[in-house]
Write a protein that holds these residues in place. Structure first.
Motif, mmCIF file in Angstrom:
data_model
loop_
_atom_site.group_PDB
_atom_site.id
_atom_site.type_symbol
_atom_site.label_atom_id
_atom_site.label_comp_id
_atom_site.label_asym_id
_atom_site.label_seq_id
_atom_site.Cartn_x
_atom_site.Cartn_y
_atom_site.Cartn_z
ATOM 1 N N ALA A 90 -12.148 50.908 1.675
ATOM 2 C CA ALA A 90 -11.381 51.885 2.222
ATOM 3 C C ALA A 90 -11.200 51.915 3.534
ATOM 4 C CB ALA A 90 -12.163 53.410 1.767
ATOM 5 N N GLU A 91 -12.203 51.445 4.289
ATOM 6 C CA GLU A 91 -12.315 50.966 5.687
ATOM 7 C C GLU A 91 -11.368 49.943 6.018
ATOM 8 O OE1 GLU A 91 -15.759 49.080 8.181
ATOM 9 O OE2 GLU A 91 -16.353 51.218 7.521
ATOM 10 N N LEU A 92 -11.329 48.828 5.409
ATOM 11 C CA LEU A 92 -10.623 47.784 5.518
ATOM 12 C C LEU A 92 -8.966 48.160 5.460
ATOM 13 C CD1 LEU A 92 -12.258 44.892 3.396
ATOM 14 C CD2 LEU A 92 -12.568 45.639 6.004
ATOM 15 N N GLU A 93 -8.475 48.920 4.277
ATOM 16 C CA GLU A 93 -7.288 49.501 3.958
ATOM 17 C C GLU A 93 -6.763 50.462 5.454
ATOM 18 O OE1 GLU A 93 -7.656 51.616 0.513
ATOM 19 O OE2 GLU A 93 -7.744 49.680 -0.678
ATOM 20 N N HIS A 94 -7.699 51.062 5.900
ATOM 21 C CA HIS A 94 -7.483 52.145 7.079
ATOM 22 C C HIS A 94 -6.986 50.986 8.408
ATOM 23 C CE1 HIS A 94 -7.489 55.012 9.915
ATOM 24 N NE2 HIS A 94 -8.242 54.609 10.754
ATOM 25 N N VAL A 95 -7.838 49.792 8.532
ATOM 26 C CA VAL A 95 -7.729 48.816 9.515
ATOM 27 C C VAL A 95 -6.139 48.336 9.306
ATOM 28 C CG1 VAL A 95 -8.304 46.750 10.580
ATOM 29 C CG2 VAL A 95 -10.120 48.373 9.766
ATOM 30 N N VAL A 96 -5.834 47.969 8.049
ATOM 31 C CA VAL A 96 -4.597 47.175 8.004
ATOM 32 C C VAL A 96 -3.348 48.547 8.043
ATOM 33 C CG1 VAL A 96 -2.979 46.412 5.958
ATOM 34 C CG2 VAL A 96 -5.578 45.783 6.259
ATOM 35 N N ALA A 97 -3.647 49.801 7.874
ATOM 36 C CA ALA A 97 -2.487 50.549 8.004
ATOM 37 C C ALA A 97 -2.302 50.858 9.670
ATOM 38 C CB ALA A 97 -3.090 52.171 7.551
ATOM 39 N N GLY A 98 -3.206 50.467 10.366
ATOM 40 C CA GLY A 98 -3.086 50.775 11.842
ATOM 41 C C GLY A 98 -2.268 49.514 12.293
#
Length: 342
Positions: A90-98
């Motif tokens: 989930a943390e990685l997905e958040h980084v990508v969304a940015g």
């Protein structure tokens, strides 16, 4: 000031296409110096127009990849870091969304070789082919992971486990780009009338040439006659990165006799293409996209999937026509002599 190479281009078709993302009759552009390609693909397109439903195209999957390379003190440290990275999805997905409105992390795969950790990130990228979008997202992920895992050191933003513009097994197994299957059921009478062959001859040649011949040649995840010809023509006519035909041409041709009919299919698991991004703003590309009906507003990703279906359909047309020609002694070379020799 940029100069432009002029490559002859013609539209082929119409070709009849149906499937989960597209339906209708379309003309498709091909830019090539191999001028016999146009009448050959046209012959396959003519067959599609006479078959119920035409060419059925199914988009099986859609993902673009970038692999990164980390250096760890040893394999044990690499494994510990990898297990923690997988737990922080989930943390990685958040980084990508940015990094983008359209990039989404959908999966990751890994390999450890000695003290080296390779991570293959997989993304959806909307209507873009996604080269730059994935690299930007991967860069952000690398920076984040280097900060979170001090035992890891930067190796490379691209570790070749992607694998970009190279003929590798990983792309065929895991997929890179659009994974498309195009199928056509051809009544035997049309095989004889338009292709001057029979279902039995085409099936036999596909087994002997595409399957056995390619195996003897040591082909990697590939068994086809000439996917690359149609792919290059289509890529150049639609503003794609033409070097991606390297992995794009890794695909399979299937042929079966069904009663009196011929079932013919092409499977392309690595079609890397988009309708927006670098190369798509050229006037001739915009005009070609419009002529194929790809200028309308649709959900993100829909236009690029439709484009991939049209690409797969014309690959099928060209593959079918060439195999039929090669069942007849002299037909292939005669066509090249008539069309290419001045």
């Amino acid at each position: 000031m940029s100069e432009y190479a002029q490559i002859p281009m013609q539209f082929v078709g119409p070709v009849k296409v149906s499937g989960n993302t597209i339906e209708g009759e379309f003309e498709v552009p091909l830019a090539t110096y191999e001028t016999p390609l146009w009448p050959s693909v046209n012959r396959g397109a003519r067959v599609s127009m006479n078959c119920a439903g035409g060419i059925k195209c199914t988009v099986v999957d859609d993902r673009m990849t970038r692999s990164v390379l980390f250096e760890a003190p040893d394999a044990g440290a690499a494994l510990i870091a990898l297990e923690k990275i997988k737990q922080a999805r989930a943390e990685l997905e958040h980084v990508v969304a940015g990094t983008s409105r359209f990039a989404k992390l959908i999966d990751l795969h890994s390999q450890i070789a000695g003290n080296l950790l390779f991570i293959r990130f997989e993304f959806t990228t909307g209507d873009a082919s996604g080269h730059n979008m994935c690299t930007q997202a991967a860069e952000a992920l690398m920076n984040h992971l280097l900060e979170k895992h001090p035992d890891l050191q930067y190796g490379s933003i691209s570790g070749n486990y992607c694998s970009d513009k190279k003929a590798t097994a990983v792309n065929g197994i895991l997929g890179r780009g659009k994974y498309v299957v195009a199928e056509l059921l051809i009544p035997g009478k049309f095989v004889r009338r338009y292709l001057k062959s029979t279902p039995e001859k085409i099936v036999q040649l596909n087994i002997r040439k595409n399957l056995i011949g390619t195996m003897l040649a040591g082909g990697s995840r590939s068994a086809n006659a000439h996917f690359a010809n149609m792919l290059l023509g289509f890529y150049l006519a639609t503003g794609q990165d033409a070097a991606n035909i390297v992995e794009g041409s890794q695909g399979l041709t299937m042929a079966e006799v069904r009663g009196d009919d011929l079932y013919f299919a092409v499977t392309l698991p690595n079609l890397i293409m988009g309708t927006v991004g670098n190369g798509k703003g050229l006037d001739f590309v915009l005009e070609n996209m419009k002529r194929m009906g790809l200028d309308a507003d649709r959900e993100p990703g829909e236009n690029s999937k439709r484009l991939a279906c049209l690409c797969a359909a014309q690959v099928l047309c060209g593959e079918l026509s060439l195999l039929a020609a090669q069942t007849n002694p002299g037909e292939l070379m005669d066509a090249h002599r008539r069309i290419e020799r001045k």
